[in-house]
Design an enzyme around this catalytic site. Structure first.
Site, PDB file in Angstrom:
ATOM      1  N   GLU A 175      -6.371  -8.779   4.589  1.00 26.03           N
ATOM      2  CA  GLU A 175      -5.537  -8.027   5.534  1.00 26.03           C
ATOM      3  C   GLU A 175      -5.521  -8.793   6.853  1.00 26.03           C
ATOM      4  OE1 GLU A 175      -5.948  -3.822   6.154  1.00 26.03           O
ATOM      5  OE2 GLU A 175      -6.706  -3.477   4.120  1.00 26.03           O
ATOM      6  N   ASN A 195      -6.678   1.654   2.850  1.00 25.52           N
ATOM      7  CA  ASN A 195      -7.343   2.939   2.988  1.00 25.52           C
ATOM      8  C   ASN A 195      -6.931   3.908   1.883  1.00 25.52           C
ATOM      9  OD1 ASN A 195      -8.319   1.792   5.313  1.00 25.52           O
ATOM     10  ND2 ASN A 195      -7.369   3.247   6.706  1.00 25.52           N
ATOM     11  N   GLU A 241       0.853  -1.191   0.000  1.00 22.64           N
ATOM     12  CA  GLU A 241       0.000   0.000   0.000  1.00 22.64           C
ATOM     13  C   GLU A 241       0.888   1.241   0.000  1.00 22.64           C
ATOM     14  OE1 GLU A 241      -3.682   2.054   2.534  1.00 22.64           O
ATOM     15  OE2 GLU A 241      -2.780   0.185   3.235  1.00 22.64           O
ATOM     16  N   ASN A 253     -12.443  -0.797  -0.443  1.00 23.60           N
ATOM     17  CA  ASN A 253     -11.759  -1.211   0.777  1.00 23.60           C
ATOM     18  C   ASN A 253     -12.460  -0.660   2.012  1.00 23.60           C
ATOM     19  OD1 ASN A 253      -9.148  -2.142   2.280  1.00 23.60           O
ATOM     20  ND2 ASN A 253      -9.442  -0.015   2.928  1.00 23.60           N
ATOM     21  N   GLU A 254     -12.832  -1.524   2.929  1.00 20.84           N
ATOM     22  CA  GLU A 254     -13.295  -1.166   4.282  1.00 20.84           C
ATOM     23  C   GLU A 254     -14.306  -0.012   4.301  1.00 20.84           C
ATOM     24  OE1 GLU A 254     -10.075  -0.573   7.029  1.00 20.84           O
ATOM     25  OE2 GLU A 254      -9.426  -2.663   6.910  1.00 20.84           O
ATOM     26  N   TYR A 288      -6.504  -7.575  12.741  1.00 20.07           N
ATOM     27  CA  TYR A 288      -5.179  -7.357  13.297  1.00 20.07           C
ATOM     28  C   TYR A 288      -5.233  -7.649  14.787  1.00 20.07           C
ATOM     29  CZ  TYR A 288      -4.273  -4.857   8.934  1.00 20.07           C
ATOM     30  OH  TYR A 288      -4.127  -4.531   7.612  1.00 20.07           O
ATOM     31  N   GLN A 328       1.730  -5.608   6.091  1.00 18.30           N
ATOM     32  CA  GLN A 328       2.080  -5.398   4.703  1.00 18.30           C
ATOM     33  C   GLN A 328       3.423  -6.063   4.415  1.00 18.30           C
ATOM     34  OE1 GLN A 328       1.688  -1.286   3.512  1.00 18.30           O
ATOM     35  NE2 GLN A 328      -0.264  -1.078   4.533  1.00 18.30           N
TER      36      GLN A 328
END
Length: 480
Positions: free
Chosen positions: A292, A72, A27, A172-173, A244, A350
């Protein structure tokens, strides 16, 4: 010392260990791109500016697919900015990470990097500030052979052949209030369905990923998936999941048991997707793209964001990882493999510098973090058929998850070579003596036990073997 027992049998099949389970994520965040995979002038950089030392470690890590450009970041990104002559590219404000994006690295550079790394590209489209047309333009630029304005623009930029990207994330999200272009489930679901239908008119061969919840703790979790899938079920191939695990509170027992939460998360997303499929009378079984996941000392993020103004590629959440973090990463990989029948893609976030297995110094060295090793060994040896294991194991208490099994295992049998790889994590602090019953594999003649902190050890393979697992340890028992 506590004891446990595991029976392994080739009849206990879950599914194939899809190579896409060993994905990563690049990213435009912190120094993942600038100073990570891309650093013109670095001693190892090629003429395009790609760091060859990072490429070498990426190949060693065994990464199969890489998601790009966010995250993001993608929810405010104009993909065109990162194409064409570098000197003509605009500088933009990136609202996601409060930085200045130079656009010196973009889609065309990423595709060159992906080929050099030997990874499959996985692209995300911006459904935050943009919509259907911009997604179609990107797909045409990337995948159409030629003879149109956008495909000929790609050829003019040096890529004569189409990129033929097969995996695409529809945003995304977008359930997250922090996301630029945040939407309700109905708003996003309708937009994603419209985008998916149109993209498959250009290229019916693409596989599309709808946004699931940003994490299992979201107030809208499961309801979001249900609503989004009622709009998109017939048009998409995957629903995403993100998670996470933060060790910052010092609750070591709970962080070592993080895979218990991931396991429940996967089961709940599968149940929700199957409910929607049944409701719609659709026999297709969606898979999960767990695109992720990682250990992340997340409580440090706001400090990193607040301590500076608008700058280019600042150091951001460059976490240093411990041996315990590596054990957690190994256990999360075990959980993904245990769901190989329903998880088809997974990306550790990442790849470089930003909560990453690979770290770099600007102008200097690149090195492996502790979490590099369980990923690399699992990617290398988890080839073939994933076998279900149900350990007879003691349990121990955790503050976050209550009683949890101390032993976590999965086995992968390579049908071509006959090799058997058993991945095992002792989540507890007490050493564990584990008997592995391998009598269903009479052809095995040698076995070795690999850990993260010592050389391989040879073991007896006469049907049953006993292996001592240290407290809080990741282990690979490899037989052939």
């Amino acid at each position: 010392m506590h004891t446990a027992r595991v029976v392994i049998d080739p009849a206990f099949r879950i599914g194939e260990a899809d190579r896409r389970l060993f994905g990563s994520f690049v990213e435009h965040m912190g120094r993942c791109v600038y100073g990570g995979i891309f650093e013109p002038g670095h001693p190892t950089a090629d003429p395009l500016g790609l760091r060859q030392d990072v490429l070498e470690l990426t190949r060693e890590l065994g990464v199969s697919v890489v998601r790009y450009p966010g995250g993001n970041f993608v929810s405010g990104y104009r993909w065109e900015d990162g194409t064409g002559p570098v000197g003509d590219r605009p500088r933009r404000l990136d609202l996601a990470w409060k930085t200045i994006e130079t656009n010196a690295f973009g889609l065309d550079e990423f595709m060159v990097w992906a080929r050099a790394a030997g990874v499959e590209p996985m692209l995300a489209v911006n459904l935050g500030t943009r919509g259907v047309q911009e997604a179609l333009d990107l797909l045409e630029y990337a995948n159409h052979p030629g003879g149109t304005s956008l495909s000929d623009r790609r050829r003019k930029h040096g890529a004569e052949q189409p990129y033929d990207v097969k995996l695409w994330c529809l945003g995304n999200e977008l359930d997250g209030p922090w996301q630029v272009g945040h939407k309700t489930a109905d708003e996003y679901g309708r937009l994603a369905a419209e985008t998916a239908r149109a993209m498959k008119l250009i290229d019916p061969s693409v596989s599309l990923i709808a946004c699931g919840s940003s994490n299992r703790g979201m107030a809208t979790f499961a309801a979001w998936e249900a609503t989004v899938l009622e709009h998109t079920y017939e048009h998409v191939d995957y629903i995403s999941a993100h998670t996470y695990y933060d060790p910052s509170d010092g609750d070591r027992a709970s962080i070592l048991a993080s895979a218990v939460d991931m396991d429940a998360f996967i089961d709940e997303v599968v149940a929700t997707a199957d409910h929607v499929g049944a409701k719609l009378r659709n026999r297709k079984r969606l898979k999960i793209s767990f695109d992720e996941w990682n250990v992340w000392y997340q409580s440090r993020l706001q400090h990193d964001l607040d301590r500076r103004g608008w700058v280019e590629a600042p150091a951001l959440i460059e976490d240093g990882y411990t041996a315990a973090d590596a054990v957690v990463v190994g256990d999360l990989l075990i959980t993904l493999l245990r769901h190989a029948d329903r998880v088809g893609v997974a990306c550790q976030a990442q790849l470089v510098n930003v909560i990453a297995p690979i770290r770099t110094d600007t102008g200097g060295r690149a090195w492996r973090q502790s979490i590099f090793h369980p990923f690399a060994l699992t990617a290398r040896h988890a080839r073939g058929t994933v076998l279900r294991t149900e350990p007879v194991t003691p349990s121990h208490d955790t503050k976050r998850y209550g009683p949890v099994p101390s032993l976590s295992t999965v086995a992968v049998h390579d049908d071509e070579t006959g090799a058997l790889s058993v991945f095992a994590v002792n989540r507890g602090e007490t050493p564990l003596s584990v008997e592995f019953d391998l009598r269903a594999f009479p052809g095995l003649t040698t076995t070795e036990h690999l850990t993260l902190d010592g050389p391989p050890r040879r073991l007896d393979t006469a049907g049953r073997i006993t292996v001592e697992l240290a407290g809080a340890s990741w282990n690979l028992i490899r037989s052939s």
